[in-house]
Design a protein around this motif. Structure first.
Motif, PDB file in Angstrom:
ATOM      1  N   GLY A 289      22.333 -13.681  -9.322  1.00  0.00           N
ATOM      2  CA  GLY A 289      21.195 -13.302  -8.488  1.00  0.00           C
ATOM      3  C   GLY A 289      20.235 -12.389  -9.227  1.00  0.00           C
ATOM      4  O   GLY A 289      19.014 -12.534  -9.111  1.00  0.00           O
ATOM      5  N   LEU A 290      20.785 -11.472 -10.019  1.00  0.00           N
ATOM      6  CA  LEU A 290      19.937 -10.566 -10.792  1.00  0.00           C
ATOM      7  C   LEU A 290      19.144 -11.341 -11.835  1.00  0.00           C
ATOM      8  O   LEU A 290      17.953 -11.114 -12.029  1.00  0.00           O
ATOM      9  CB  LEU A 290      20.790  -9.495 -11.478  1.00  0.00           C
ATOM     10  N   ALA A 291      19.840 -12.277 -12.506  1.00  0.00           N
ATOM     11  CA  ALA A 291      19.183 -13.036 -13.562  1.00  0.00           C
ATOM     12  C   ALA A 291      18.067 -13.908 -12.986  1.00  0.00           C
ATOM     13  O   ALA A 291      17.027 -14.092 -13.611  1.00  0.00           O
ATOM     14  CB  ALA A 291      20.198 -13.895 -14.297  1.00  0.00           C
ATOM     15  N   LEU A 292      18.313 -14.443 -11.793  1.00  0.00           N
ATOM     16  CA  LEU A 292      17.345 -15.363 -11.206  1.00  0.00           C
ATOM     17  C   LEU A 292      16.389 -14.644 -10.263  1.00  0.00           C
ATOM     18  O   LEU A 292      15.526 -15.276  -9.670  1.00  0.00           O
ATOM     19  CB  LEU A 292      18.076 -16.467 -10.427  1.00  0.00           C
ATOM     20  N   ASN A 293      16.580 -13.336 -10.122  1.00  0.00           N
ATOM     21  CA  ASN A 293      15.792 -12.542  -9.188  1.00  0.00           C
ATOM     22  C   ASN A 293      15.867 -13.136  -7.775  1.00  0.00           C
ATOM     23  O   ASN A 293      14.884 -13.264  -7.077  1.00  0.00           O
ATOM     24  CB  ASN A 293      14.340 -12.467  -9.664  1.00  0.00           C
ATOM     25  N   ASN A 294      17.107 -13.506  -7.386  1.00  0.00           N
ATOM     26  CA  ASN A 294      17.324 -14.155  -6.099  1.00  0.00           C
ATOM     27  C   ASN A 294      18.107 -13.207  -5.195  1.00  0.00           C
ATOM     28  O   ASN A 294      19.307 -13.006  -5.361  1.00  0.00           O
ATOM     29  CB  ASN A 294      18.097 -15.465  -6.326  1.00  0.00           C
TER      30      ASN A 294
ATOM     31  N   ASN B  88      13.358 -25.189 -14.035  1.00  0.00           N
ATOM     32  CA  ASN B  88      13.327 -23.721 -14.016  1.00  0.00           C
ATOM     33  C   ASN B  88      12.559 -23.208 -12.805  1.00  0.00           C
ATOM     34  O   ASN B  88      12.978 -22.249 -12.142  1.00  0.00           O
ATOM     35  CB  ASN B  88      12.687 -23.178 -15.296  1.00  0.00           C
ATOM     36  N   ALA B  89      11.419 -23.880 -12.522  1.00  0.00           N
ATOM     37  CA  ALA B  89      10.602 -23.448 -11.388  1.00  0.00           C
ATOM     38  C   ALA B  89      11.343 -23.636 -10.066  1.00  0.00           C
ATOM     39  O   ALA B  89      11.230 -22.810  -9.155  1.00  0.00           O
ATOM     40  CB  ALA B  89       9.282 -24.228 -11.370  1.00  0.00           C
ATOM     41  N   GLU B  90      12.122 -24.726  -9.966  1.00  0.00           N
ATOM     42  CA  GLU B  90      12.916 -24.972  -8.755  1.00  0.00           C
ATOM     43  C   GLU B  90      13.790 -23.760  -8.434  1.00  0.00           C
ATOM     44  O   GLU B  90      13.870 -23.317  -7.298  1.00  0.00           O
ATOM     45  CB  GLU B  90      13.861 -26.179  -8.977  1.00  0.00           C
ATOM     46  N   VAL B  91      14.448 -23.260  -9.490  1.00  0.00           N
ATOM     47  CA  VAL B  91      15.369 -22.139  -9.284  1.00  0.00           C
ATOM     48  C   VAL B  91      14.589 -20.843  -9.055  1.00  0.00           C
ATOM     49  O   VAL B  91      14.889 -20.080  -8.141  1.00  0.00           O
ATOM     50  CB  VAL B  91      16.302 -21.992 -10.503  1.00  0.00           C
ATOM     51  N   LEU B  92      13.553 -20.639  -9.906  1.00  0.00           N
ATOM     52  CA  LEU B  92      12.847 -19.358  -9.873  1.00  0.00           C
ATOM     53  C   LEU B  92      11.962 -19.192  -8.650  1.00  0.00           C
ATOM     54  O   LEU B  92      11.913 -18.130  -8.064  1.00  0.00           O
ATOM     55  CB  LEU B  92      11.987 -19.216 -11.121  1.00  0.00           C
ATOM     56  N   PHE B  93      11.250 -20.234  -8.306  1.00  0.00           N
ATOM     57  CA  PHE B  93      10.215 -20.067  -7.276  1.00  0.00           C
ATOM     58  C   PHE B  93      10.565 -20.708  -5.958  1.00  0.00           C
ATOM     59  O   PHE B  93       9.984 -20.396  -4.943  1.00  0.00           O
ATOM     60  CB  PHE B  93       8.878 -20.596  -7.794  1.00  0.00           C
TER      61      PHE B  93
END
Lengths: 492, 248
Positions: A448-453, A256-261
């Protein structure tokens, strides 16, 4: 002219076949990071068995996923045992995975064994606080009554939330409420000592937090499992079961952190993890360009098919009603009313009627196309010089001849302008189709919205904007091609 | 005198009249009938009674030997040429397409010869054939409209203020061409105008209409001797005498 017609027809056929591909395995996903990661893993494992997989991600919450599964709109999606037990089966107590399996078998569903982790409510403290105070378990909080506890409003209210937890553990502290997303800042800065979290949140490794052990087993079980229809081909079930016991809680936090941060694409993270576990052979990296092309094709397909349907309905409808002033007002009013329904609401209304995927998306876009085409066609037909209509009548034209020789050619600029407006509206609105699994460029935006990316959002937004510009240019060209010069100025 | 068109107890509603108007009159065959009267007098309505664009409240309109069948107006209208005031050409069609439009309506092959013949007689250059109406002057457009009305060799031609907006030289030219064409093709023409000079120049038979009432009708001579005040006033202001005296 003939060539143009043939090209358009060919394009239509290709796009239609694209949307009606042979029956693939449809993998669903809830609308959050972990859902995407797990669904992508399932999809990759099933694809590895030679099946075609349709990714119907971004399906919103539990009830949308469950009804999609029930209505045979998706075949499989990752779920949590506690969620099935409380939200789907409305059980009063928390059921174990084997109990769920027994209960759901009768309804035609299958649940797998746990992937190896739970995603449940948990209390977290910073590692430094844990080291200084020795707080490792929830029961340890009893000995530290001065710790400040800030919790999400949801957790404060839930049946399995704070009130009962404090009672069961005999805690004295009073907790205050705060927005969940805002809790980590104060926590790491020492303005807050304890907050609630999901046990696999990417924030836990990122902010170096410690999960407090639920030592009396207060929280219900939320084992991650596959939830699927039991009429799936055996190799598909077998492929999905490869995940059993493979992912630990801390591994899930890391993913999860890989994707989020670290802004890694979830598909890449999921694939790398499977390869590292030996569940998948490496080197099957799908190219970004191919994905972009596929999404763009879907997007153009949705827009084009819905536009053609809009034209086929709205123009004849306008011709039917334009002579009757009252009736045409009613029709235009009704089309206007449709336009005021927010797109997301319209899509949600359509799901129980049509299920998810391309069909409701095309229906919604088709409905949105009605107003501009109807209004322009009716206005165009009404604005024809009455003297010319009189001449046409005087020549002895039949109603059909009047339409063919006079009304249609003279209203053509207005009609084309209406179609142009509808096309541009549809290109924009089609991005929302991703919310109901219809694909298109909206997939990047929604993900992108879900992942804030932000770069992922732009990956969807920029091609959409370019498509809209391309459509404007295309219509400009068609106007030059089909509309004689002396009629053009009227609509410019 | 055989009537190509006759109004039998026809009562029709006219916009400026509160009371329906009554008509009982016949129009001669193969001649030019000129209906003259001030604007708003019901002239155009009278014309539209002939091709069924207007339906009488009561009474019978006979056209070409039988009462109008309002269920089969298209058939009737295809035998009548109609030239409307100020409009008439379709902007999206070329001049040749406009002129031959009645062939398309009847599903007949277009005769280039007929287009050329009419254009020559109306002194329209052949290079206009492929042009669009907006590329022509007002006078040229009006000539094309007349070609369009005559293309299908209609039995009747209705002309509604068809030369109202033209300069006087062009108007006289077109009037002469119209008369020549009428004497060659022998159609019955009904011309509506507010201009007594035009009516006297063109009309074999005159009808003076005012507020829906027929003030006088007959040859120019007959009309001039009518006791109607309006007619007398019209002739007082007219500078040229009736041309048709010598011809009939």
């Amino acid at each position: 002219m003939k060539l143009t017609r043939r090209v358009i027809l060919g394009l239509l056929l290709v796009l239609t076949s694209q949307l009606l591909r042979a029956q693939p395995i449809r993998v669903g996903s809830k609308h959050f990071t972990e859902g995407y990661l797990l669904s992508e893993m399932l999809a990759l494992l099933i694809e590895d068995q030679g099946y075609v997989v349709e990714r119907r991600f971004h399906l919103g919450g539990t009830m949308i996923c469950y009804s999609a599964l029930k209505e045979n709109e998706i075949d499989i999606y990752p779920e949590y045992s506690g969620t099935i037990s409380s939200e789907i089966l409305k059980a009063t107590r928390n059921m174990t995975v084997p109990e769920l399996r027994d209960t759901l078998e009768k309804s035609g569903f299958l649940v797998s064994d746990s992937y190896g982790f739970e995603n449940k409510y948990a209390l977290v403290v910073t590692q430094s606080l844990a080291a200084q105070s020795g707080v490792r378990k929830i029961s340890h909080l009893k000995a530290h009554p001065s710790l400040r506890i800030g919790l999400s409003y949801e957790f404060l209210k839930r049946q399995d939330g704070w009130e009962n937890l404090a009672k069961r553990y005999g805690l004295q502290q009073t907790a205050f409420g705060l927005e969940h997303g805002l809790a980590y800042g104060p926590l790491t800065k020492g303005a807050l000592d304890v907050t609630d979290a999901y046990s696999t949140d990417g924030e836990i490794p990122y902010y170096k937090l410690t999960l407090l052990e639920d030592d009396i087993g207060y929280f219900p079980q939320y084992q991650a499992i596959s939830f699927c229809r039991n009429d799936l081909p055996a190799p598909v079930v077998a492929a999905s079961e490869k995940l059993t016991g493979q992912i630990s809680e801390s591994e899930m936090q890391e993913l999860n952190a890989e994707v989020l941060f670290r802004n890694r694409p979830y598909a890449e993270v999921a694939e790398k993890f499977l390869v590292s576990k030996g569940l998948l052979k490496g080197g099957r990296n799908s190219s970004h360009l191919n994905e972009l092309l596929a999404r763009t094709t879907e997007h153009v397909g949705l827009t084009f098919i819905s536009l053609v349907l809009s034209i086929l309905v709205a123009i004849p409808l306008s011709i039917l009603v334009y002579r009757k002033h009252r009736l045409s007002q009613v029709v235009i009013y009704a089309a206007g009313l449709l336009q005021t329904i927010p797109s997301i609401a319209l899509l949600a209304i359509l799901i129980p009627l049509t299920g998810i995927g391309a069909v409701p998306a095309v229906i919604a876009l088709f409905l949105y196309g009605q107003l501009p085409i109807l209004r322009n066609t009716v206005t165009g037909l009404r604005n024809i010089d009455p003297a010319l209509k009189k001449v046409a009548d005087g020549l002895g034209m039949s109603p059909y001849q009047k339409l063919k020789f006079v009304e249609f050619p003279l209203a053509a600029p207005a009609i084309l302008a209406g179609i142009r407006t509808a096309a541009v509206i549809n290109v924009g609105t089609a991005t929302l189709a991703a919310f109901i699994g219809a694909g298109g460029l909206g997939e990047f935006i929604v993900t992108g919205l879900a992942l804030n990316n932000h770069s992922l959002i732009l990956k969807g937004a920029i091609p959409t904007a370019l498509l809209a510009i391309a459509i404007e240019l295309l219509f400009e060209w068609m106007q030059r091609l089909f509309i004689p010069k002396y009629l053009r100025s009227e609509t410019a | 005198m055989s009537s190509v068109i006759s109004f039998e107890n026809v009562v029709f509603q006219h916009r400026t009249q509160e009371n329906p108007l009554h008509l009982n009159i016949g129009l001669p065959s193969a001649k030019i009938t000129a209906i003259v009267g001030p604007s708003g007098s019901g002239k155009s309505s009278l014309l539209q009674l002939i091709n069924g664009l207007l339906r009488p409240v009561s009474g019978i309109v006979h056209v070409l030997g039988s009462p109008i069948d309002y269920t089969r107006l298209e058939q009737l209208r295809r035998r009548i040429g109609y030239v409307v005031q100020s409009a008439g050409l379709f902007p999206h069609l070329t001049i040749a397409q406009n002129i031959s439009l009645s062939a398309h309506i009847k599903g007949e092959a277009v005769s280039e010869d007929r287009i050329d013949e009419l254009m020559t007689k109306m002194t329209l250059s052949g290079q206009f054939k492929q042009r669009h109406p907006y590329q022509l002057s007002g006078g040229e457009q009006q000539r094309a409209v007349i070609c369009m009305a005559l293309y299908g060799r209609p039995d009747i031609v209705l002309l509604d203020e068809s030369m109202g907006s033209l300069d006087s030289i062009t108007r006289v030219e077109i009037q002469d061409q119209l008369m020549t064409l009428q004497s060659e093709e022998k159609y019955s023409a009904v011309l509506v105008t507010h201009d007594l000079q035009e009516a006297l120049r063109l009309g074999d038979y005159l009808i003076v209409i005012n507020r829906g009432n027929i003030e006088a009708h007959g040859t120019a001579q007959e009309v001039q001797s009518s006791p109607s005040e309006l007619v007398q006033k019209l002739f007082e202001h007219s500078t040229i005498g009736p041309r048709k005296f010598s011809r009939s």
